[in-house]
Design an enzyme around this catalytic site. Sequence first.
Site, PDB file in Angstrom:
ATOM      1  N   ASN A  33      -1.956  -0.104   6.920  1.00 23.46           N
ATOM      2  CA  ASN A  33      -1.375  -1.324   7.482  1.00 23.46           C
ATOM      3  C   ASN A  33      -0.418  -2.009   6.512  1.00 23.46           C
ATOM      4  OD1 ASN A  33      -3.123  -2.583   5.688  1.00 23.46           O
ATOM      5  ND2 ASN A  33      -4.519  -3.296   7.262  1.00 23.46           N
ATOM      6  N   HIS A  90      -2.139  -5.512   1.516  1.00 21.42           N
ATOM      7  CA  HIS A  90      -3.431  -6.169   1.266  1.00 21.42           C
ATOM      8  C   HIS A  90      -3.120  -7.570   0.766  1.00 21.42           C
ATOM      9  CE1 HIS A  90      -7.387  -6.996  -0.624  1.00 21.42           C
ATOM     10  NE2 HIS A  90      -6.646  -7.539  -1.582  1.00 21.42           N
ATOM     11  N   LYS A  95       0.807  -1.217   0.000  1.00 18.04           N
ATOM     12  CA  LYS A  95       0.000   0.000   0.000  1.00 18.04           C
ATOM     13  C   LYS A  95       0.850   1.282   0.000  1.00 18.04           C
ATOM     14  CE  LYS A  95      -3.944  -2.126   2.359  1.00 18.04           C
ATOM     15  NZ  LYS A  95      -4.810  -2.025   3.553  1.00 18.04           N
ATOM     16  N   TYR A 116     -12.330  -2.151  -4.655  1.00 19.11           N
ATOM     17  CA  TYR A 116     -12.876  -2.267  -3.296  1.00 19.11           C
ATOM     18  C   TYR A 116     -14.394  -2.164  -3.249  1.00 19.11           C
ATOM     19  CZ  TYR A 116      -8.160  -2.158  -1.435  1.00 19.11           C
ATOM     20  OH  TYR A 116      -6.860  -2.468  -1.134  1.00 19.11           O
ATOM     21  N   PHE A 123     -15.994   2.885   5.998  1.00 22.30           N
ATOM     22  CA  PHE A 123     -14.605   3.218   5.704  1.00 22.30           C
ATOM     23  C   PHE A 123     -14.286   3.262   4.204  1.00 22.30           C
ATOM     24  CE2 PHE A 123     -14.776  -1.388   6.380  1.00 22.30           C
ATOM     25  CZ  PHE A 123     -14.201  -1.864   5.194  1.00 22.30           C
ATOM     26  N   ARG A 176      -1.878 -14.498   4.382  1.00 20.31           N
ATOM     27  CA  ARG A 176      -2.680 -13.899   5.453  1.00 20.31           C
ATOM     28  C   ARG A 176      -1.992 -14.064   6.808  1.00 20.31           C
ATOM     29  NH1 ARG A 176      -6.744 -11.498   3.737  1.00 20.31           N
ATOM     30  NH2 ARG A 176      -7.880 -11.434   5.698  1.00 20.31           N
ATOM     31  N   GLU A 182      -9.083 -10.918  -8.020  1.00 16.45           N
ATOM     32  CA  GLU A 182      -8.175  -9.794  -7.818  1.00 16.45           C
ATOM     33  C   GLU A 182      -6.969  -9.860  -8.753  1.00 16.45           C
ATOM     34  OE1 GLU A 182      -9.207  -8.664  -3.174  1.00 16.45           O
ATOM     35  OE2 GLU A 182      -7.351  -9.731  -3.592  1.00 16.45           O
TER      36      GLU A 182
END
Length: 140
Positions: free
Chosen positions: A114, A117, A11, A51, A59, A87, A128
Amino acid sequence: MAIERTLSILKPDATRRNVTGAINERFEARGLSIVAQQRLRLTKEEAERFYEVHAARPFYESLVAFMISGPVVVQVLEGEGAVARVREIMGATDPEKAAPGTIRKDFGLSVEENSVHGSDSRETAEREIAFFFSEIEICP
């Protein structure tokens, strides 16, 4: 476990702080290979489409704004049980709740910033990956 492919996005907070190499070292040290990668800047329309599953969530607008705030690195990771492994390596969404040694604990700044993704299922990974890498064939 089967060889799988999954999507990872490093990100804007990670690219801004030049920690993309350190993050990728974590993936590779755990047996994942980077089989496709590109650095790009998402448009608002691309971020909204990517998204859209979160469009009704409070959010969503903030997430879209954050994801277009700077360059990202989108990549396809491959390895045994890649979806679950990525993950686990990433850790919990909230860096405050993430386990020590995970990417989000070590590099994340907040729930939104964070650093990374990762796809949440094989089905999501397929969708994706196709979003960014239409030429990549997904392993069965």
